[in-house]
Write a protein that holds these residues in place. Structure first.
Motif, short mmCIF file in Angstrom:
data_model
loop_
_atom_site.label_atom_id
_atom_site.label_comp_id
_atom_site.label_asym_id
_atom_site.label_seq_id
_atom_site.Cartn_x
_atom_site.Cartn_y
_atom_site.Cartn_z
N ASP A 147 7.74 13.23 14.12
CA ASP A 147 7.54 13.54 15.54
C ASP A 147 7.51 12.16 16.31
N THR A 148 7.82 11.17 15.63
CA THR A 148 8.03 9.96 16.34
C THR A 148 6.51 9.32 16.43
N HIS A 149 5.38 9.93 15.88
CA HIS A 149 3.99 9.02 15.74
C HIS A 149 4.17 7.70 14.77
N HIS A 150 3.55 6.68 15.52
CA HIS A 150 3.60 5.58 14.95
C HIS A 150 2.05 5.36 14.09
N PHE A 151 2.02 5.24 12.82
CA PHE A 151 0.73 4.93 12.28
C PHE A 151 0.72 4.00 11.17
N SER A 152 -0.50 3.40 10.94
CA SER A 152 -0.68 2.34 9.79
C SER A 152 -0.68 3.00 8.57
N ALA A 153 -0.43 2.32 7.74
CA ALA A 153 -0.49 2.66 6.05
C ALA A 153 -0.90 1.21 5.26
N TYR A 154 -1.67 1.52 4.21
CA TYR A 154 -1.72 0.43 3.00
C TYR A 154 -0.86 0.64 2.04
N GLU A 155 -0.12 -0.51 1.83
CA GLU A 155 0.93 -0.53 0.77
C GLU A 155 0.66 -1.45 -0.22
N ALA A 156 0.58 -1.08 -1.52
CA ALA A 156 0.29 -1.88 -2.63
C ALA A 156 1.13 -1.78 -3.82
N GLY A 157 1.61 -3.05 -4.48
CA GLY A 157 2.38 -2.79 -5.58
C GLY A 157 3.76 -3.28 -5.07
N GLU A 158 4.74 -3.26 -5.88
CA GLU A 158 6.04 -3.72 -5.82
C GLU A 158 6.96 -2.58 -5.57
N ALA A 159 8.18 -3.00 -4.87
CA ALA A 159 9.13 -1.91 -4.79
C ALA A 159 9.59 -1.22 -6.19
N SER A 160 9.77 -2.60 -7.06
CA SER A 160 10.40 -2.19 -8.29
C SER A 160 9.74 -1.60 -9.44
N ALA A 161 8.40 -1.22 -8.70
CA ALA A 161 7.46 -0.69 -9.81
C ALA A 161 8.03 0.68 -10.47
N PRO A 162 7.74 0.94 -11.55
CA PRO A 162 8.32 2.18 -12.25
C PRO A 162 7.69 3.33 -11.59
N ARG A 163 6.49 3.62 -11.14
CA ARG A 163 6.29 4.88 -10.44
C ARG A 163 5.59 4.48 -9.24
N ALA A 164 5.53 5.72 -8.37
CA ALA A 164 5.18 5.68 -6.78
C ALA A 164 4.09 6.80 -6.57
N LEU A 165 3.23 6.48 -5.64
CA LEU A 165 1.98 7.12 -5.32
C LEU A 165 1.66 7.36 -4.07
N VAL A 166 1.56 8.42 -3.13
CA VAL A 166 0.88 8.58 -1.93
C VAL A 166 -0.48 8.64 -2.34
N VAL A 167 -1.40 7.58 -1.74
CA VAL A 167 -2.73 8.13 -1.94
C VAL A 167 -3.46 8.58 -0.62
N VAL A 168 -4.02 9.44 -0.66
CA VAL A 168 -4.74 9.95 0.73
C VAL A 168 -6.29 9.81 0.62
N GLN A 169 -6.53 9.30 1.63
CA GLN A 169 -7.95 8.97 2.03
C GLN A 169 -9.07 10.06 1.99
N GLU A 170 -10.40 9.70 2.07
CA GLU A 170 -11.24 10.64 2.18
C GLU A 170 -11.54 10.50 3.80
N ILE A 171 -12.57 11.57 4.12
CA ILE A 171 -12.86 11.73 5.43
C ILE A 171 -13.40 10.67 6.15
N PHE A 172 -13.59 9.54 5.56
CA PHE A 172 -14.11 8.12 6.05
C PHE A 172 -12.86 7.10 6.46
N GLY A 173 -11.72 7.66 6.34
CA GLY A 173 -10.83 6.65 6.73
C GLY A 173 -10.13 5.85 5.64
N LEU A 174 -9.34 4.98 5.90
CA LEU A 174 -8.77 3.81 4.94
C LEU A 174 -9.95 2.70 4.68
N THR A 175 -10.92 3.16 4.00
CA THR A 175 -11.87 2.19 3.57
C THR A 175 -11.63 1.43 2.81
N ASP A 176 -12.69 0.26 2.29
CA ASP A 176 -12.54 -0.57 1.43
C ASP A 176 -12.17 0.07 -0.06
#
Length: 224
Positions: free
Chosen positions: A11-40
């Protein structure tokens, strides 16, 4: 260490995301935050998945639709504020951001993508498994609200983790999920409360966290 990226939902919404790991990694995951946001803590989870387990991970900043860069304290005020922010975002909008995150991983060549959610993110992970066909496996830790939508059938294998002393998720909810979805793997940690996997919360339980982590990694190793 990971870094922030910018993604765009359908819907054209732009948002931030935290990315870790290499694109060449064998597996991929979306991690979804708690009710407190993208905390440490959530960022540390992503870093651990990337550094120790070889995953390519993206964690969307779901609060960006209501307030950009919202990171809240692990206390009652933070929870109340997080719940208020969540009320401003529809389920469809949340899934649009999760979908954009999954597509970003797929565009890097990952044929299979999993989703791992904590707290509010646990419910989001469940809905991503039942309302989309993007994911090959879904795992939720102390996801509140799953019982109310447990009549929805997941399109991929699902594993759930709950604390036996969780004062937010009663045992009746866990029993409802078991009855409605007997195919779903459910683990209950008797002496653990809500948020037992987060070492920034008073409810942190090392033994429960380590066992749930081990089981989650084995689950994703099987299905991704």
């Amino acid at each position: 260490m990971g870094h922030l990226i910018s993604l765009t939902a359908s819907d054209t919404h732009h948002f931030s995301a935290y990315e870790a790991g290499e694109a060449s990694a064998p597996r991929a995951l979306v991690v979804v935050q708690e009710i407190f946001g993208l905390t440490d803590h959530i960022r540390a989870v992503c870093d651990e998945l990337a550094d120790r387990h070889g995953y390519h991970v993206i964690a969307p900043a779901l609060f960006d639709r209501a307030r950009r860069d919202a990171v809240l304290p692990y206390d009652q005020n933070g929870m109340s504020e997080g719940l208020a922010l969540r009320e401003q975002i529809s389920s469809d909008e949340i899934l649009a951001d999760v979908t954009a995150s999954a597509h970003a991983l797929s565009h890097h060549g990952h044929a299979k993508v999993g989703i791992l959610g904590f707290c509010w993110g646990g419910l989001v992970a469940w809905q991503a498994a039942t309302r989309t066909r993007l994911f090959s496996a879904a795992c939720a830790w102390y996801g509140g609200g799953i019982a109310s939508v447990s009549h929805e059938k997941p399109h991929c294998p699902v594993q759930l983790h709950f604390g036996g002393e969780d004062d937010h998720i009663p045992h009746t909810d866990i029993n409802t999920i078991r009855e409605n979805r007997p195919e779903v793997e459910i683990f209950v940690y008797d002496e653990a409360g809500h948020g037992f996997g987060c070492n920034d919360r008073p409810s942190f339980n090392r033994n429960a966290r380590d066992l749930a982590h081990e089981r989650s990694m084995a689950f994703f190793s099987t299905h991704l």
